[in-house]
Write an enzyme that holds these catalytic residues in place. Sequence first.
Site, mmCIF file in Angstrom:
data_model
loop_
_atom_site.group_PDB
_atom_site.id
_atom_site.type_symbol
_atom_site.label_atom_id
_atom_site.label_comp_id
_atom_site.label_asym_id
_atom_site.label_seq_id
_atom_site.Cartn_x
_atom_site.Cartn_y
_atom_site.Cartn_z
ATOM 1 N N TYR A 263 -33.521 -58.544 -20.642
ATOM 2 C CA TYR A 263 -34.378 -58.516 -21.831
ATOM 3 C C TYR A 263 -34.259 -59.831 -22.608
ATOM 4 C CZ TYR A 263 -36.385 -56.676 -26.210
ATOM 5 O OH TYR A 263 -37.159 -56.463 -27.333
ATOM 6 N N SER B 285 -38.413 -61.281 -29.816
ATOM 7 C CA SER B 285 -37.392 -60.373 -30.353
ATOM 8 C C SER B 285 -36.316 -61.234 -30.980
ATOM 9 C CB SER B 285 -36.807 -59.537 -29.211
ATOM 10 O OG SER B 285 -35.608 -58.897 -29.589
#
Length: 277
Positions: free
Chosen positions: A169, A156
């Site tokens: 995350y 990401s």
Amino acid sequence: MPGRVEGKVAFITGAARGQGRSHAFRLAEEGADIIAVDVMDDVDTVSYPMATAADMAETVRGVEARGRKIVSTRADVRDYHSLEQAVAAGVAELGRLDIVSANAGIFSFGSATELDEATWHQMIDINLSGVWRTVKAAIPTMVAQGTGGSIVLTSSVAGLRGFGRTGHYVAAKHGVVGLMKTLAHELAEHAIRVNTVHPTQVDTPMAQNQKMYDAFSPHLAHPTRDDFATASSATILLPIPWVEDLDISNAVLFLASDEARYITGTSLPIDGGAAIK
């Protein structure tokens, strides 16, 4: 003309919808057969619904409509043996394994000091350890095959920089980059390339849900998709609110193809400049 991955077989996690389905369709369009897995069950620390068996059936239909074969299985990246069995079943039917897209993942919010243990552990178990289990299940076949291959790990933009209220995350996605670099070293002698892709917000159910809208527009009582678009645009350098799943799939296809035959150990952002915003 033959496709860019003609005659190859790709193993894709999280393939029932979203980016995973898009990757399956794009690789199938370019000649690959698909081994598709998904948990097809909700995750209790995630506020949005996960993919269903009906979603996977749509992935199967789409791959077959593109003239390619697909072996689909219910498998959980938290369970190594389910992945191992899925790879074995897929290779038994399709004959080989050349490409891995470790795509399955979840998303949730919470400040680092307020996250509960279950939310932290679930995130790491799926988004980092699940990637490790995926490649662990696939690598022995690829090495024994002796024909090289390509492994693409989905990280990401949060694997390249930090963001508030997403420490679990961000930690997982940074960890994926470290895993990729290690695997690139370990597998180079087998001509297996390993890279990461780094999306920003993608127009899929993981991003398009009320919890995400609320997080991006906390000053609004009931923010909408349009409100999210406005807030999301502020995090991206180009004048766009998000990217499409096809944008990520095209990057995965490139890294899987011979066009990227000498690219390994690389992090490829598909983020509209969000990493440098």
